[in-house]
Design a protein around this motif. Structure first.
Motif, PDB file in Angstrom:
ATOM      1  N   VAL A 179      18.684  -3.100  48.968  1.00  0.00           N
ATOM      2  CA  VAL A 179      18.907  -1.556  49.349  1.00  0.00           C
ATOM      3  C   VAL A 179      20.157  -1.143  49.135  1.00  0.00           C
ATOM      4  N   LEU A 180      20.371  -0.071  48.405  1.00  0.00           N
ATOM      5  CA  LEU A 180      21.914   0.604  48.445  1.00  0.00           C
ATOM      6  C   LEU A 180      21.397   1.972  48.575  1.00  0.00           C
ATOM      7  N   ASN A 181      21.375   2.357  50.070  1.00  0.00           N
ATOM      8  CA  ASN A 181      20.929   3.744  50.410  1.00  0.00           C
ATOM      9  C   ASN A 181      22.039   4.668  50.538  1.00  0.00           C
ATOM     10  N   PHE A 182      22.407   5.416  49.742  1.00  0.00           N
ATOM     11  CA  PHE A 182      23.517   6.198  49.472  1.00  0.00           C
ATOM     12  C   PHE A 182      25.017   5.397  49.767  1.00  0.00           C
ATOM     13  N   THR A 183      25.079   4.288  49.122  1.00  0.00           N
ATOM     14  CA  THR A 183      26.339   3.609  48.984  1.00  0.00           C
ATOM     15  C   THR A 183      26.896   3.528  47.664  1.00  0.00           C
ATOM     16  N   LEU A 184      26.266   3.361  46.709  1.00  0.00           N
ATOM     17  CA  LEU A 184      26.887   3.097  45.297  1.00  0.00           C
ATOM     18  C   LEU A 184      27.687   4.333  45.157  1.00  0.00           C
ATOM     19  N   GLN A 185      27.290   5.441  45.372  1.00  0.00           N
ATOM     20  CA  GLN A 185      28.110   6.844  45.289  1.00  0.00           C
ATOM     21  C   GLN A 185      29.517   6.730  45.991  1.00  0.00           C
ATOM     22  N   PHE A 186      29.914   5.946  46.657  1.00  0.00           N
ATOM     23  CA  PHE A 186      31.217   5.704  47.320  1.00  0.00           C
ATOM     24  C   PHE A 186      32.163   4.855  46.641  1.00  0.00           C
ATOM     25  N   ILE A 187      31.660   4.219  45.601  1.00  0.00           N
ATOM     26  CA  ILE A 187      32.308   3.050  44.820  1.00  0.00           C
ATOM     27  C   ILE A 187      32.722   3.598  43.464  1.00  0.00           C
ATOM     28  N   HIS A 188      33.808   3.430  42.848  1.00  0.00           N
ATOM     29  CA  HIS A 188      34.242   3.977  41.790  1.00  0.00           C
ATOM     30  C   HIS A 188      33.197   3.510  40.508  1.00  0.00           C
ATOM     31  N   PRO A 189      33.195   4.680  40.020  1.00  0.00           N
ATOM     32  CA  PRO A 189      31.956   4.422  38.706  1.00  0.00           C
ATOM     33  C   PRO A 189      32.342   3.261  37.866  1.00  0.00           C
ATOM     34  N   GLU A 190      33.643   2.881  37.546  1.00  0.00           N
ATOM     35  CA  GLU A 190      33.734   1.838  36.683  1.00  0.00           C
ATOM     36  C   GLU A 190      33.274   0.494  37.368  1.00  0.00           C
TER      37      GLU A 190
END
Ligand code: GEK
Length: 254
Positions: A142-153
């Motif tokens: 589960v990545l529940n609204f977490t990836l958005q806080f990590i730099h896209p690269e």
């Protein structure tokens, strides 16, 4: 009669999110610190349309996909809402939930929440950047609204690491705030989200200051970008299972 129950750090004693209610001279980048921990359940419920539904359905998906003798990961677990949803729905035997967050304050409070819960599936809490966590023998991630806080690269490497650690047939649940290539549609979704927050009691000042704090901290991408990246790292089947305005959740099956 009304009374002010603000604590000196700007939080409210009853857990109501008032972090951005007063004018702030300078709005600094959003951080998941103790003041956020105190109001987090109220903040996320009033800010993310569909949050309660998504949490509940993560339980539903865990029931369907968790397999015996495997790991289920909750990456960016905050106070453990998705962890608890999984814990109470997993039917497979000998599963372990590994819940990860890089905020010490979040992990400490999450431990209290888990300790007070009667679920039987073991939960291991890890205070770490999720990029440092080896994913292995996973049936649910589960990545529940977490990836958005990590730099896209850095997002592709994270998803590749998850893909390699998932067992065949395992599922990744990826929830994100999203943006839209079509500008008028993007603006409409942003307006509808702001209306949602207003209806939940946030003032225009709170909405504006929170937006400034999240600038360059929460970086949304389009659903097409997410789908393509999931495909690029190897997921055979990917699609959106939930969307409300500019908040969406995808499942990707290995
Ligand atoms: C929920 N999933 O209630 N490594 C680990 N944790 C991180 C990282 C990182 N690199 N970056 C951010 N976090 C939860 C909600 S909140 C979403 C997730 C929100 C953590 C951060 O400390 C915070 O606890 C969480 O990701 C994001 O279902 O507040 O909008």
């Amino acid at each position: 009669m009304s009374f002010d129950n603000s604590a000196s750090d700007g939080t409210h004693k009853n857990g109501e999110d008032k972090l951005f209610a007063s004018p702030l001279g300078e709005v600094t980048g959003f951080r998941f610190d103790q003041s956020v921990v105190e109001v987090f359940p109220d903040m996320i419920k009033r800010s993310v349309p569909g949050y309660a539904t998504i949490i509940s359905m993560i339980g539903n998906l865990a029931e369907r996909y968790a397999s015996s003798n495997s790991h289920c990961y909750d990456l960016g677990c905050s106070l453990g809402a998705a962890t608890l949803a999984m814990r109470h729905r997993i039917l497979a035997s000998d599963c372990e939930i590994i819940a990860v967050d890089n905020s010490e304050a979040m992990i400490q409070r999450c431990q209290t929440v888990i300790d007070a819960d009667s679920g039987e599936v073991p939960v291991q809490l890890v205070c770490s950047d999720l990029q440092q966590v080896a994913i292995s023998n996973a049936s649910v991630v589960v990545l529940n609204f977490t990836l958005q806080f990590i730099h896209p690269e850095q997002r592709q490497d994270i998803l590749a690491n998850i893909y390699q650690g998932l067992n065949p047939g395992g599922v990744l649940i990826l929830s994100e705030k999203v943006t839209f290539g079509d500008q008028p549609h993007d603006e409409l979704m942003i307006e509808l989200h702001h209306n949602f927050k207003s209806a939940n009691g946030y003032s225009d000042l709170e909405i504006a200051q929170k937006r400034s704090a999240l600038e360059n901290v929460l970086i949304p991408e389009t659903l097409d970008t997410h789908r393509q990246r999931l495909k690029d790292v190897g997921f055979a089947s990917t699609d959106v299972w939930f969307q409300c305005f500019n908040f969406a959740s995808l499942i990707a099956i290995k």
